[in-house]
Scaffold this motif. Sequence first.
Motif, PDB file in Angstrom:
ATOM      1  N   TYR A 410      -0.053  20.890  22.518  1.00 48.89           N
ATOM      2  CA  TYR A 410      -0.423  20.149  21.316  1.00 48.89           C
ATOM      3  C   TYR A 410      -1.593  20.848  20.642  1.00 48.89           C
ATOM      4  N   PRO A 411      -1.670  20.779  19.307  1.00 49.81           N
ATOM      5  CA  PRO A 411      -2.784  21.430  18.608  1.00 49.81           C
ATOM      6  C   PRO A 411      -4.123  20.757  18.916  1.00 49.81           C
ATOM      7  N   SER A 412      -5.182  21.386  18.482  1.00 52.76           N
ATOM      8  CA  SER A 412      -6.515  20.856  18.749  1.00 52.76           C
ATOM      9  C   SER A 412      -6.910  19.767  17.753  1.00 52.76           C
ATOM     10  N   GLU A 413      -6.034  19.480  16.792  1.00 54.42           N
ATOM     11  CA  GLU A 413      -6.313  18.413  15.827  1.00 54.42           C
ATOM     12  C   GLU A 413      -5.111  17.485  15.779  1.00 54.42           C
ATOM     13  N   ASN A 414      -5.332  16.286  15.282  1.00 53.95           N
ATOM     14  CA  ASN A 414      -4.200  15.395  15.064  1.00 53.95           C
ATOM     15  C   ASN A 414      -3.407  15.897  13.871  1.00 53.95           C
ATOM     16  N   VAL A 415      -2.178  16.332  14.099  1.00 52.19           N
ATOM     17  CA  VAL A 415      -1.374  16.847  12.995  1.00 52.19           C
ATOM     18  C   VAL A 415      -0.184  15.937  12.690  1.00 52.19           C
ATOM     19  N   TRP A 416      -0.261  14.687  13.139  1.00 55.59           N
ATOM     20  CA  TRP A 416       0.855  13.772  12.862  1.00 55.59           C
ATOM     21  C   TRP A 416       1.242  13.760  11.380  1.00 55.59           C
ATOM     22  N   PRO A 417       0.268  13.781  10.452  1.00 59.10           N
ATOM     23  CA  PRO A 417       0.688  13.759   9.044  1.00 59.10           C
ATOM     24  C   PRO A 417       1.572  14.945   8.653  1.00 59.10           C
ATOM     25  N   LEU A 418       1.573  16.002   9.461  1.00 58.67           N
ATOM     26  CA  LEU A 418       2.355  17.197   9.145  1.00 58.67           C
ATOM     27  C   LEU A 418       3.553  17.362  10.085  1.00 58.67           C
ATOM     28  N   ASP A 419       3.648  16.480  11.069  1.00 60.54           N
ATOM     29  CA  ASP A 419       4.620  16.661  12.142  1.00 60.54           C
ATOM     30  C   ASP A 419       6.053  16.560  11.611  1.00 60.54           C
ATOM     31  N   LEU A 420       6.869  17.541  11.976  1.00 61.21           N
ATOM     32  CA  LEU A 420       8.285  17.524  11.593  1.00 61.21           C
ATOM     33  C   LEU A 420       8.937  16.194  11.959  1.00 61.21           C
ATOM     34  N   LYS A 421       8.460  15.579  13.033  1.00 58.40           N
ATOM     35  CA  LYS A 421       9.112  14.361  13.532  1.00 58.40           C
ATOM     36  C   LYS A 421       8.801  13.125  12.696  1.00 58.40           C
ATOM     37  N   ARG A 422       7.970  13.294  11.663  1.00 59.87           N
ATOM     38  CA  ARG A 422       7.827  12.144  10.762  1.00 59.87           C
ATOM     39  C   ARG A 422       9.083  11.995   9.903  1.00 59.87           C
ATOM     40  N   PHE A 423       9.914  13.028   9.888  1.00 65.43           N
ATOM     41  CA  PHE A 423      11.173  12.979   9.155  1.00 65.43           C
ATOM     42  C   PHE A 423      12.334  12.933  10.124  1.00 65.43           C
ATOM     43  N   GLY A 424      13.460  12.486   9.612  1.00 65.10           N
ATOM     44  CA  GLY A 424      14.683  12.535  10.405  1.00 65.10           C
ATOM     45  C   GLY A 424      15.807  13.002   9.520  1.00 65.10           C
ATOM     46  N   ALA A 425      17.019  12.784  10.004  1.00 60.53           N
ATOM     47  CA  ALA A 425      18.177  13.184   9.213  1.00 60.53           C
ATOM     48  C   ALA A 425      18.189  12.457   7.874  1.00 60.53           C
ATOM     49  N   LEU A 426      17.559  11.289   7.842  1.00 57.32           N
ATOM     50  CA  LEU A 426      17.673  10.492   6.621  1.00 57.32           C
ATOM     51  C   LEU A 426      16.939  11.100   5.438  1.00 57.32           C
ATOM     52  N   GLN A 427      16.010  12.000   5.687  1.00 56.64           N
ATOM     53  CA  GLN A 427      15.350  12.667   4.561  1.00 56.64           C
ATOM     54  C   GLN A 427      15.999  14.012   4.245  1.00 56.64           C
ATOM     55  N   SER A 428      17.150  14.289   4.813  1.00 58.20           N
ATOM     56  CA  SER A 428      17.696  15.639   4.680  1.00 58.20           C
ATOM     57  C   SER A 428      18.867  15.755   3.731  1.00 58.20           C
ATOM     58  N   SER A 429      19.168  14.711   2.998  1.00 59.58           N
ATOM     59  CA  SER A 429      20.228  14.827   1.998  1.00 59.58           C
ATOM     60  C   SER A 429      19.749  15.752   0.888  1.00 59.58           C
ATOM     61  N   ARG A 430      20.623  16.640   0.441  1.00 59.22           N
ATOM     62  CA  ARG A 430      20.213  17.582  -0.609  1.00 59.22           C
ATOM     63  C   ARG A 430      19.918  16.829  -1.903  1.00 59.22           C
ATOM     64  N   THR A 431      20.706  15.810  -2.179  1.00 56.94           N
ATOM     65  CA  THR A 431      20.481  15.041  -3.404  1.00 56.94           C
ATOM     66  C   THR A 431      19.118  14.359  -3.337  1.00 56.94           C
ATOM     67  N   PHE A 432      18.834  13.749  -2.187  1.00 51.08           N
ATOM     68  CA  PHE A 432      17.529  13.114  -2.017  1.00 51.08           C
ATOM     69  C   PHE A 432      16.415  14.130  -2.242  1.00 51.08           C
ATOM     70  N   LEU A 433      16.532  15.274  -1.594  1.00 51.34           N
ATOM     71  CA  LEU A 433      15.461  16.270  -1.686  1.00 51.34           C
ATOM     72  C   LEU A 433      15.306  16.772  -3.113  1.00 51.34           C
ATOM     73  N   ARG A 434      16.432  17.018  -3.768  1.00 50.46           N
ATOM     74  CA  ARG A 434      16.376  17.513  -5.144  1.00 50.46           C
ATOM     75  C   ARG A 434      15.641  16.524  -6.043  1.00 50.46           C
ATOM     76  N   HIS A 435      15.993  15.253  -5.901  1.00 49.67           N
ATOM     77  CA  HIS A 435      15.334  14.253  -6.743  1.00 49.67           C
ATOM     78  C   HIS A 435      13.871  14.075  -6.349  1.00 49.67           C
ATOM     79  N   ARG A 436      13.607  14.062  -5.041  1.00 46.20           N
ATOM     80  CA  ARG A 436      12.252  13.793  -4.600  1.00 46.20           C
ATOM     81  C   ARG A 436      11.302  14.925  -4.976  1.00 46.20           C
ATOM     82  N   VAL A 437      11.723  16.175  -4.811  1.00 47.19           N
ATOM     83  CA  VAL A 437      10.770  17.261  -5.105  1.00 47.19           C
ATOM     84  C   VAL A 437      10.449  17.324  -6.596  1.00 47.19           C
ATOM     85  N   MET A 438      11.368  16.808  -7.409  1.00 45.60           N
ATOM     86  CA  MET A 438      11.063  16.776  -8.836  1.00 45.60           C
ATOM     87  C   MET A 438       9.930  15.796  -9.108  1.00 45.60           C
TER      88      MET A 438
END
Lengths: 882, 451
Positions: A410-438
């Motif tokens: 584990y890193p020397s700092e709390n990196v939960w805000p950056l942790d890949l595991k804060r996301f799951g498959a549900l944030q991986s739709s291309r349509t979702f990502l396209r709209h969200r990044v805009m």
Amino acid sequence: AAGMFLRLLSDVRWRAANPKWRRMTCSRRSTSSTAEPHPVSLPAQAQVVICGGGIMGTSVAYHLSKMGWKDIVLLEQGRLAAGTTRFCAGIVSTARHVSVELKMADYSNKLYQQLEQETGVKTGYVKTGSVSLAQTQDRLISLKRIASSLNVMGIPCKIITPKQVAQLHPLINIHDLVGAMYVPEDALVSSANVSLALATAASRNGVQIHERTSVSHVSVQKGHVTAVETDRGQIQCQYFVNCAGQWAYELGHSGEEPVNIPLHACEHFYLLTHPLKEPLASNLPTIVDPDGRIYIRNWQGGILSGGFEKNPKPLFTEGRNQLEIHNLQEDWDHFEPLLSALLRRMPDLEALQIMQLVNCPESFTPDMRCIMGESPTVRGYFVLAGMNSAGISYGGGAGKYLAEWMVNGYPSENVWPLDLKRFGALQSSRTFLRHRVMEVMPLMYDLKVPRWDFQTGRQLRTSPLYDRLDAQGARWMEKHGFERVKYFVPPGKDLLDLDQSKTFYKPDWFDIVGSEVKCCKEAVCVIDMSSFTKFEISSTGDEALESLQYLFSNDLDVPVGHVVHTGMLNEKGGYENDCSIARLSKRSFFMISPTDQQVHCWAWLKNRLPHDSNLTMEDVTWKYTALNLIGPRAVDVLSELSYAPITPEHFPSLFCKEMSVGYANGIRVMSITHTGEPGFMLYIPIEYALHVYNEVMNMGQKYGIRNAGYYALRSLRIEKFFAFWGQDLDAFTTPMECGREFQVKLEKGMQFVGQEALLEQKQNGVYKRFTMFILEDHDTDIDLWPWWGEPIFRNGRYVGKTTSSAYSYTLERHVCLGFVQHFDEKTGEKLVVTADFINQGEYEIDIAGQRFQAKAKLYPFSSLFTHRRRKDEEELSGYQRE
Amino acid sequence: FYLTPPQVNSILKANEYSFKVPEFDGKNVSSVLGFDSNQLPANAPIEDRRSAATCLQTRGMLLGVFDGHAGCACAQAVSERLFYYIAVSLLPHETLLEIENAVESGRALLPILQWHKHPNDYFSKEASKLYFNSLRTYWQELIDLNSGETTDVKEALINAFKRLDNDISLEAQVGDPNSFLNYLVLRVAFSGATACVAHVDGVDLHVANTGDSRAMLGVQEEDGSWSAVNLSYDHNAQNEHEVERVKMEHPKSEEKSLVKQDRLLGLLMPFRAFGDVKFKWSIELQKRVVESGPDQLNDNEYTKFIPPNYHTPPYLTAEPEVIHHKLRPQDKFLVLATDGLWETMHRQDVARIVGEYLTGVHHQQPIAVGGYKVTLGQMHGLLTERRARISSVFEDQNAATHLIRHAVGNNEFGTVDHERLSKMLSLPEELARMYRDDITIIVVQFNSHVI
């Protein structure tokens, strides 16, 4: 310089392919004589394979090799630092809102500063400083909040007047400014050269670098990385690091076992000009004008200026085959608003000649924070990507944290805000990502006010009651894709629309939430809390109990029907999760965790539970609708609906029973409310949800029932001093540090994870202490509201930061929760924090540079509240989650 | 809950397509600059179709919109086949011979059409052989007929329409041993489609129309304002001549039952259409085909149902009315659209919106600095000017999309209301059809430099 930069790149390209690379890295001249046409073949195996030769990949390689790992191969599909890194504007800026991002940027800055000396590679590092401008008072508040954070971290930073701005930069127009923030240590670098310097150092430490090698996919066996397949053959490995930048998503999905890395590219434009008649000095500070959505730095005597427009252009939605990164078009019409902003800020630039409009795609993530960490499904698969256009600022720090993660667990700092595991498959739709990044890209320069919510990618996960609640005036926020009610707007009441209710001061829903809180205190409210993560763990024998006893700190060997609040701790005793577990039968358990724990907790348990076919764990989140019936009359409503005795004798606190509610049978009722108020959580199989809700609302009418939302819940639990995981509690906080010794059974007769660390803390004391602060001279109506991350001062000295805050309608004061540390006045060394230390100080909370007196408390005000509870109910307190 | 502007855009732009006629030596010698097309479904699946192609063996370009009813099978078939029939009808005798010889000896065929298709515009692979054989029979007959006269475009269009409809009818009567194809040809014949097709060759513009889609010419007056000229007549109950025609073709005894509630036999809105054999075949033929047809057809109440007062078929024809127009410099564009557009917008508004759009973006070639010396100030001036010109159409790069945005989102003031647009586009599938029809639009832009 652009030519020079390219020459450097081409040197490195074939040097990297040259077997003598390791010995020759310092003497650039000697390279020209030993051109080597055939690339070196790939090794058959390695401990670590890193994919991506940009700033992230080279930084990870650099730090891993520094930490003593040597058997590392770095693969780059093109040339080192030729992707986004090459196009990067090269601004190293520490002005960040999130504390861990700020630390990463600070580390990067310090690392780059000495990199040239360490490696001999010119990095172009110039300490220019940066000036962030405010055109509005709100912007200035936002900058002051950052300045407070920077100052307590020891990063020099000043709020300055427009006149001072004019002294720092000769070209700037200040007539529309109200102030600015000056960070003198911010710097400029050539990002490609920084990346090459890191590669050079890594290579000296034994890292093998192979260019023009593409990874096709990663092979996985039994949930663990085994090999990397490339266009030049296979490399067996234990660890794979995906630093593929905007291709990280696709690479993650290329293998049989997909790894979801939710990011999406947007085009990003910046302008390069020829030098001014009188060339700009190379140490002139970088200007950031967020209200104009632009940044301006000096470049080769001219300027480099880009920005984050309101209407971004997402690209590569369908993958990389769309077009090549180098062939992207300049789009002047698109750049027009940014050019206008530039000329408004520096009118004298009108006569300056254009050199080029660069189109350099950047990748963005659904929440504007980068993505780091190990895949929840494939062990040994690490990711570092999605930098939201701050790659050069984060590069050093992010690489260091990821290397620590791989080497130390584990890193020397709390990196939960950056942790890949804060996301799951549900944030991986291309349509979702396209709209969200805009939405995310313009947010880079939008004003960050408390409690903003994303507007895109909504209504993905909803409770079956969504339409009913919406029709009753619900206002929604989203957590992990789930819609949750903030509060209910009463009929006929008009709230300001979204843009205007964005404020650092008292928000327009203040009275609405107040009346919901009042109803919770005096009558009964119902809150839909279906978003919580729910697992069922059961076994044919005693395996479930035994495993859980080992993985959780509290004693779970309780009689059937009891509910236990417990931490899921790591080896250091820190909270990986904070949950309540009901023992449904001797061999089965029902576990409730925070909403955003769905992926992390699942992976944590999966990796630690024995691989035993007798033991099953199921994610039942979607199967139950959860209603929180909260308030003194909850008991009356429930007993009328179930014809069952619900008095404390029959249904004591922390109890769980299956019963009927209305016509529906099999409702899991628990006597907990997550607030310390009396009441019940109802876990309802979803097909009964509407029925039970209707019954509760009808029956509750005579008791004054009403709907309530999360803002009311939040106020209730913060005034009761309940910490919540993900905000107050993290992997670096132990139960001992937040007053929850009672949730740890050190003597439960068997070992559990984190036990040793906790024993040691019990003996030696803690170095930080969770404390509640009541703001004293703070006027709710006219003063800035606290949010979180505000510095805490004790007797005028910095001791820590707040982690959450809310207005307490009962105390009629603001309450902040946060951690107090004790630094030695001379050495700065961390000392043990005792109760006396807390109690004997005079405290102030710094809100955007203004300090407010605060009273510190280590225990909640139980006496102030009308409802007195029995001893066993006291256990409720100190337990909470978001 | 509303769709955000990007979401609205992604819905509106899903089917948009643009084609620019290629330039030679930096000059476009064609009378057509290019076209924009788009469609917005209300039915699921959409029943409208569109086609566009360049004739390769003769000159000219073909563009058409097709509005299907009772399913999309007929519209699909017509969209695939009609242009081949037209192209073949236009071919000189020698070319027909050459093609026939090539087929006969298994040589590579001269390409007849170059299609301009959106990825969503598909062709049926299964039926291509069947369609080809029917087409070949047609050109063989044309070869045998060899009139020796130069082909008249108007006549060619009429012949092609009638011949294709005849082939559709015949194929359904004959059937096909392949059960999939057999069912397909029956669905094509029992469903229906209107067609509105333009043929542009130099300054000669022909519009052949069957049914209630419409072709409209956008004309720029001397004062810069826009007006509309109809290039087709709607074949429906609102058209007196059509009602007269239908009445003439049937005995006086049927006069009252022919047109009821503005529909043919009280059932069909368009008075001319492809397919729709229920309005063309004798009762005996219909019964025979349905009974010997596959079960799916037999179980279908619609196909079995015989229209009331059905005494003297055929009641329906696919024969188009053809209008010839010589293009003038003030004729700037042509709009072909299915009735979904015309129901919501007046043609005058269509002319104005498209006209303003085209003049706005007409000059919006992307700017590139290249090797020129340009200052920031100059560039800024240029960009501000461009932006002022196109502010209203900033979002759309496609005239058809822009028109759909107005058709669906216009408020009472004639401007696009995002809220309304968002509501209309987020209607659930089953409701969408109640608020709007499928809309298909092709906007052809003419080349004033040549005309």
